[in-house]
Design an enzyme around this catalytic site. Sequence first.
Site, PDB file in Angstrom:
ATOM      1  N   LYS A  14       0.842  -1.206   0.000  1.00  0.00           N
ATOM      2  CA  LYS A  14       0.000   0.000   0.000  1.00  0.00           C
ATOM      3  C   LYS A  14       0.877   1.255   0.000  1.00  0.00           C
ATOM      4  CE  LYS A  14      -3.850  -2.416   2.150  1.00  0.00           C
ATOM      5  NZ  LYS A  14      -4.744  -2.644   3.297  1.00  0.00           N
ATOM      6  N   GLN A  58      -4.790  -1.463   9.418  1.00  0.00           N
ATOM      7  CA  GLN A  58      -4.640  -2.787   8.810  1.00  0.00           C
ATOM      8  C   GLN A  58      -5.123  -3.861   9.787  1.00  0.00           C
ATOM      9  OE1 GLN A  58      -3.635  -3.290   5.607  1.00  0.00           O
ATOM     10  NE2 GLN A  58      -3.978  -5.466   5.814  1.00  0.00           N
ATOM     11  N   ASP A  81     -11.182   2.538   3.639  1.00  0.00           N
ATOM     12  CA  ASP A  81     -11.494   1.106   3.561  1.00  0.00           C
ATOM     13  C   ASP A  81     -13.005   0.876   3.414  1.00  0.00           C
ATOM     14  OD1 ASP A  81      -9.369  -0.742   3.635  1.00  0.00           O
ATOM     15  OD2 ASP A  81      -9.023  -0.397   5.776  1.00  0.00           O
TER      16      ASP A  81
HETATM   17  N1  GUN Z   1      -6.972  -6.966   6.228  1.00  0.00           N
HETATM   18  C1  GUN Z   1      -7.305  -7.765   5.212  1.00  0.00           C
HETATM   19  N2  GUN Z   1      -7.848  -7.050   4.213  1.00  0.00           N
HETATM   20  C2  GUN Z   1      -7.866  -5.770   4.619  1.00  0.00           C
HETATM   21  C3  GUN Z   1      -8.305  -4.552   4.021  1.00  0.00           C
HETATM   22  O1  GUN Z   1      -8.813  -4.494   2.908  1.00  0.00           O
HETATM   23  N3  GUN Z   1      -8.126  -3.448   4.780  1.00  0.00           N
HETATM   24  C4  GUN Z   1      -7.593  -3.472   6.014  1.00  0.00           C
HETATM   25  N4  GUN Z   1      -7.492  -2.336   6.682  1.00  0.00           N
HETATM   26  N5  GUN Z   1      -7.178  -4.582   6.583  1.00  0.00           N
HETATM   27  C5  GUN Z   1      -7.316  -5.717   5.886  1.00  0.00           C
END
Ligand code: GUN
Length: 246
Positions: A14, A58, A81
Amino acid sequence: MGDDPASRIYVNNKKKACEYCGIRSFEYAMPAETTQEELMALIEKLNNDDSVDGILCQLPIPKHLDEKAVINAIRPDKDVDAFHPANVGKIMIGDYDFLPCTPAGVMELIKESGIDITGKECVVIGRSNIVGKPMAMLLLHAHGTVTICHSRTKDLAETVRRADIVVAAVGVPELITGDMIKEGAVVIDVGMNRLADKKLVGDVEFSGASEKASAITPVPGGVGPMTIAMLMKNTVKAALVHSENK
Ligand code: GUN
Protein backbone atom coordinates in the site's frame (compact mmCIF):
# COMPACT_ATOMS: atom_id res chain seq x y z
CA MET A 1 -0.60 -3.33 14.98
CA GLY A 2 1.76 -6.06 16.12
CA ASP A 3 3.87 -8.08 13.71
CA ASP A 4 1.52 -10.10 11.48
CA PRO A 5 3.75 -11.09 8.51
CA ALA A 6 0.92 -10.93 5.95
CA SER A 7 -0.07 -7.46 7.19
CA ARG A 8 3.54 -6.35 6.82
CA ILE A 9 3.45 -7.30 3.13
CA TYR A 10 0.05 -5.65 2.55
CA VAL A 11 1.11 -2.42 4.27
CA ASN A 12 4.37 -2.29 2.30
CA ASN A 13 2.45 -2.76 -0.96
CA LYS A 14 0.00 0.00 0.00
CA LYS A 15 2.88 2.37 0.81
CA LYS A 16 4.53 1.58 -2.53
CA ALA A 17 1.28 2.27 -4.38
CA CYS A 18 0.94 5.63 -2.59
CA GLU A 19 4.44 6.57 -3.64
CA TYR A 20 3.65 5.56 -7.24
CA CYS A 21 0.48 7.71 -7.24
CA GLY A 22 2.04 10.73 -5.52
CA ILE A 23 0.08 10.25 -2.29
CA ARG A 24 1.98 10.96 0.93
CA SER A 25 1.61 8.06 3.36
CA PHE A 26 2.45 7.90 7.06
CA GLU A 27 2.93 4.57 8.77
CA TYR A 28 2.30 4.12 12.48
CA ALA A 29 3.72 0.68 13.25
CA MET A 30 2.52 0.06 16.79
CA PRO A 31 3.68 -2.79 19.02
CA ALA A 32 1.35 -5.67 19.92
CA GLU A 33 1.17 -4.38 23.53
CA THR A 34 -0.40 -1.06 22.49
CA THR A 35 -3.47 -0.23 24.59
CA GLN A 36 -6.92 0.58 23.25
CA GLU A 37 -6.52 4.13 24.62
CA GLU A 38 -3.26 4.67 22.74
CA LEU A 39 -4.77 3.41 19.50
CA MET A 40 -7.92 5.53 19.90
CA ALA A 41 -5.78 8.59 20.64
CA LEU A 42 -3.86 8.09 17.40
CA ILE A 43 -7.08 7.77 15.39
CA GLU A 44 -8.44 10.91 17.02
CA LYS A 45 -5.24 12.78 16.13
CA LEU A 46 -5.46 11.66 12.48
CA ASN A 47 -9.20 12.41 12.35
CA ASN A 48 -8.41 16.03 13.29
CA ASP A 49 -5.34 16.45 11.08
CA ASP A 50 -6.31 18.43 7.96
CA SER A 51 -3.24 17.15 6.10
CA VAL A 52 -4.64 13.60 6.30
CA ASP A 53 -7.39 12.64 3.83
CA GLY A 54 -7.55 8.88 4.39
CA ILE A 55 -7.01 6.58 7.38
CA LEU A 56 -6.84 2.80 7.52
CA CYS A 57 -6.06 0.40 10.30
CA GLN A 58 -4.64 -2.79 8.81
CA LEU A 59 -6.56 -5.79 10.14
CA PRO A 60 -6.28 -8.10 12.03
CA ILE A 61 -5.33 -6.27 15.22
CA PRO A 62 -4.16 -8.04 18.41
CA LYS A 63 -6.94 -9.88 20.26
CA HIS A 64 -6.97 -7.62 23.34
CA LEU A 65 -8.00 -4.66 21.17
CA ASP A 66 -11.58 -3.85 20.18
CA GLU A 67 -11.72 -3.93 16.37
CA LYS A 68 -15.29 -2.67 16.23
CA ALA A 69 -14.42 0.39 18.33
CA VAL A 70 -11.50 1.15 16.01
CA ILE A 71 -13.65 0.91 12.86
CA ASN A 72 -16.31 3.11 14.48
CA ALA A 73 -13.73 5.72 15.52
CA ILE A 74 -12.39 6.47 12.03
CA ARG A 75 -14.13 9.52 10.57
CA PRO A 76 -16.45 8.24 7.80
CA ASP A 77 -15.15 10.83 5.29
CA LYS A 78 -11.58 9.55 5.88
CA ASP A 79 -12.58 5.87 5.98
CA VAL A 80 -10.88 4.79 2.73
CA ASP A 81 -11.49 1.11 3.56
CA ALA A 82 -15.27 1.80 3.79
CA PHE A 83 -15.59 -0.31 6.94
CA HIS A 84 -17.43 2.29 9.09
CA PRO A 85 -21.13 1.41 9.62
CA ALA A 86 -22.15 4.73 8.00
CA ASN A 87 -20.30 3.74 4.81
CA VAL A 88 -21.52 0.12 4.97
CA GLY A 89 -25.12 1.36 5.26
CA LYS A 90 -24.70 3.63 2.24
CA ILE A 91 -23.52 0.68 0.14
CA MET A 92 -26.71 -1.18 1.04
CA ILE A 93 -28.87 1.59 -0.46
CA GLY A 94 -26.53 2.13 -3.44
CA ASP A 95 -25.73 5.75 -2.51
CA TYR A 96 -22.12 5.54 -1.48
CA ASP A 97 -19.01 7.71 -1.22
CA PHE A 98 -16.48 4.88 -0.86
CA LEU A 99 -16.69 1.23 -1.83
CA PRO A 100 -14.76 -1.41 0.13
CA CYS A 101 -11.58 -1.96 -1.85
CA THR A 102 -11.72 -5.70 -2.61
CA PRO A 103 -15.33 -5.87 -3.84
CA ALA A 104 -14.77 -2.65 -5.82
CA GLY A 105 -11.67 -4.22 -7.41
CA VAL A 106 -13.64 -7.32 -8.37
CA MET A 107 -16.34 -5.19 -10.02
CA GLU A 108 -13.69 -3.26 -11.93
CA LEU A 109 -12.13 -6.51 -13.21
CA ILE A 110 -15.51 -7.77 -14.39
CA LYS A 111 -16.42 -4.49 -16.09
CA GLU A 112 -13.01 -3.99 -17.73
CA SER A 113 -13.22 -7.55 -19.10
CA GLY A 114 -16.46 -6.62 -20.89
CA ILE A 115 -18.56 -9.05 -18.84
CA ASP A 116 -22.20 -8.05 -18.40
CA ILE A 117 -23.61 -8.96 -14.98
CA THR A 118 -27.27 -8.24 -15.81
CA GLY A 119 -29.42 -11.30 -15.21
CA LYS A 120 -26.42 -13.55 -14.51
CA GLU A 121 -26.37 -16.17 -11.74
CA CYS A 122 -23.73 -14.84 -9.32
CA VAL A 123 -22.54 -17.04 -6.47
CA VAL A 124 -20.43 -15.47 -3.70
CA ILE A 125 -18.72 -17.92 -1.36
CA GLY A 126 -18.06 -16.26 2.01
CA ARG A 127 -20.10 -13.79 4.06
CA SER A 128 -17.52 -11.53 5.71
CA ASN A 129 -18.35 -7.87 6.34
CA ILE A 130 -15.24 -6.86 4.39
CA VAL A 131 -15.76 -8.91 1.22
CA GLY A 132 -18.65 -11.38 0.95
CA LYS A 133 -21.55 -9.18 2.05
CA PRO A 134 -20.59 -5.99 0.16
CA MET A 135 -19.60 -8.10 -2.86
CA ALA A 136 -23.09 -9.59 -3.01
CA MET A 137 -24.61 -6.13 -2.74
CA LEU A 138 -22.53 -4.71 -5.61
CA LEU A 139 -23.42 -7.66 -7.86
CA LEU A 140 -27.07 -7.08 -6.95
CA HIS A 141 -26.80 -3.36 -7.81
CA ALA A 142 -25.35 -4.48 -11.18
CA HIS A 143 -28.55 -6.55 -11.72
CA GLY A 144 -27.08 -9.99 -11.02
CA THR A 145 -29.13 -12.76 -9.39
CA VAL A 146 -27.07 -13.30 -6.26
CA THR A 147 -26.61 -16.26 -3.91
CA ILE A 148 -24.30 -16.14 -0.88
CA CYS A 149 -22.81 -19.47 0.27
CA HIS A 150 -21.11 -20.07 3.62
CA SER A 151 -20.02 -22.83 5.97
CA ARG A 152 -23.62 -23.95 6.67
CA THR A 153 -24.67 -24.07 3.00
CA LYS A 154 -26.16 -27.52 2.37
CA ASP A 155 -24.87 -28.26 -1.11
CA LEU A 156 -22.04 -25.92 -2.01
CA ALA A 157 -20.99 -27.81 -5.15
CA GLU A 158 -24.52 -27.84 -6.58
CA THR A 159 -24.97 -24.10 -5.93
CA VAL A 160 -21.61 -23.13 -7.43
CA ARG A 161 -22.37 -25.27 -10.50
CA ARG A 162 -25.30 -22.97 -11.34
CA ALA A 163 -23.10 -19.88 -11.36
CA ASP A 164 -22.23 -17.76 -14.40
CA ILE A 165 -20.03 -15.66 -12.09
CA VAL A 166 -18.27 -17.20 -9.07
CA VAL A 167 -16.58 -15.02 -6.42
CA ALA A 168 -14.69 -17.07 -3.83
CA ALA A 169 -13.86 -15.18 -0.63
CA VAL A 170 -13.93 -17.76 2.11
CA GLY A 171 -10.31 -18.32 3.16
CA VAL A 172 -10.24 -22.09 2.62
CA PRO A 173 -7.41 -23.25 0.33
CA GLU A 174 -8.71 -24.61 -3.01
CA LEU A 175 -12.21 -25.28 -1.66
CA ILE A 176 -13.73 -24.62 -5.09
CA THR A 177 -12.63 -27.37 -7.44
CA GLY A 178 -12.88 -27.65 -11.23
CA ASP A 179 -15.85 -30.05 -11.09
CA MET A 180 -17.93 -27.30 -9.39
CA ILE A 181 -17.41 -24.82 -12.22
CA LYS A 182 -19.92 -24.51 -15.05
CA GLU A 183 -18.45 -24.49 -18.56
CA GLY A 184 -17.74 -20.84 -19.52
CA ALA A 185 -18.20 -19.38 -16.03
CA VAL A 186 -16.25 -16.35 -14.83
CA VAL A 187 -14.22 -17.20 -11.72
CA ILE A 188 -12.85 -14.56 -9.37
CA ASP A 189 -10.64 -15.77 -6.54
CA VAL A 190 -10.28 -13.41 -3.57
CA GLY A 191 -8.59 -16.05 -1.37
CA MET A 192 -4.99 -15.72 -0.18
CA ASN A 193 -4.03 -18.83 1.76
CA ARG A 194 -0.51 -19.70 2.86
CA LEU A 195 0.01 -23.49 2.89
CA ALA A 196 2.35 -25.31 5.29
CA ASP A 197 4.99 -25.46 2.52
CA LYS A 198 4.74 -21.61 2.25
CA LYS A 199 3.01 -21.82 -1.13
CA LEU A 200 0.32 -19.16 -1.67
CA VAL A 201 -2.98 -20.49 -3.06
CA GLY A 202 -6.47 -19.10 -3.52
CA ASP A 203 -9.88 -20.47 -2.56
CA VAL A 204 -10.15 -21.96 -6.06
CA GLU A 205 -8.21 -24.93 -7.40
CA PHE A 206 -6.77 -23.00 -10.35
CA SER A 207 -5.66 -25.86 -12.62
CA GLY A 208 -9.06 -27.60 -12.63
CA ALA A 209 -11.18 -24.44 -12.67
CA SER A 210 -9.19 -22.82 -15.48
CA GLU A 211 -10.12 -25.70 -17.81
CA LYS A 212 -13.81 -24.80 -17.46
CA ALA A 213 -13.79 -21.03 -16.93
CA SER A 214 -14.05 -18.44 -19.72
CA ALA A 215 -12.11 -16.07 -17.45
CA ILE A 216 -10.33 -16.66 -14.14
CA THR A 217 -8.11 -14.61 -11.82
CA PRO A 218 -4.77 -16.00 -10.59
CA VAL A 219 -3.49 -15.96 -6.99
CA PRO A 220 -1.34 -14.02 -6.43
CA GLY A 221 -1.61 -11.20 -8.95
CA GLY A 222 -5.36 -11.17 -9.62
CA VAL A 223 -7.63 -9.43 -7.14
CA GLY A 224 -4.82 -8.31 -4.76
CA PRO A 225 -3.40 -5.51 -6.94
CA MET A 226 -6.97 -4.35 -7.69
CA THR A 227 -7.69 -3.98 -3.97
CA ILE A 228 -4.73 -1.64 -3.66
CA ALA A 229 -5.71 0.30 -6.79
CA MET A 230 -9.18 0.86 -5.30
CA LEU A 231 -7.63 2.07 -2.04
CA MET A 232 -5.76 4.69 -4.06
CA LYS A 233 -9.00 5.64 -5.82
CA ASN A 234 -10.82 6.07 -2.50
CA THR A 235 -7.99 8.17 -1.12
CA VAL A 236 -7.98 10.51 -4.12
CA LYS A 237 -11.76 10.76 -3.84
CA ALA A 238 -11.46 11.68 -0.15
CA ALA A 239 -8.82 14.31 -0.96
CA LEU A 240 -11.04 15.87 -3.64
CA VAL A 241 -14.00 16.07 -1.25
CA HIS A 242 -11.82 17.60 1.46
CA SER A 243 -10.31 20.15 -0.91
CA GLU A 244 -13.81 21.20 -2.08
CA ASN A 245 -14.82 21.74 1.54
CA LYS A 246 -11.78 23.83 2.48
N1 GUN B 1 -6.97 -6.97 6.23
C1 GUN B 1 -7.30 -7.77 5.21
N2 GUN B 1 -7.85 -7.05 4.21
C2 GUN B 1 -7.87 -5.77 4.62
C3 GUN B 1 -8.31 -4.55 4.02
O1 GUN B 1 -8.81 -4.49 2.91
N3 GUN B 1 -8.13 -3.45 4.78
C4 GUN B 1 -7.59 -3.47 6.01
N4 GUN B 1 -7.49 -2.34 6.68
N5 GUN B 1 -7.18 -4.58 6.58
C5 GUN B 1 -7.32 -5.72 5.89
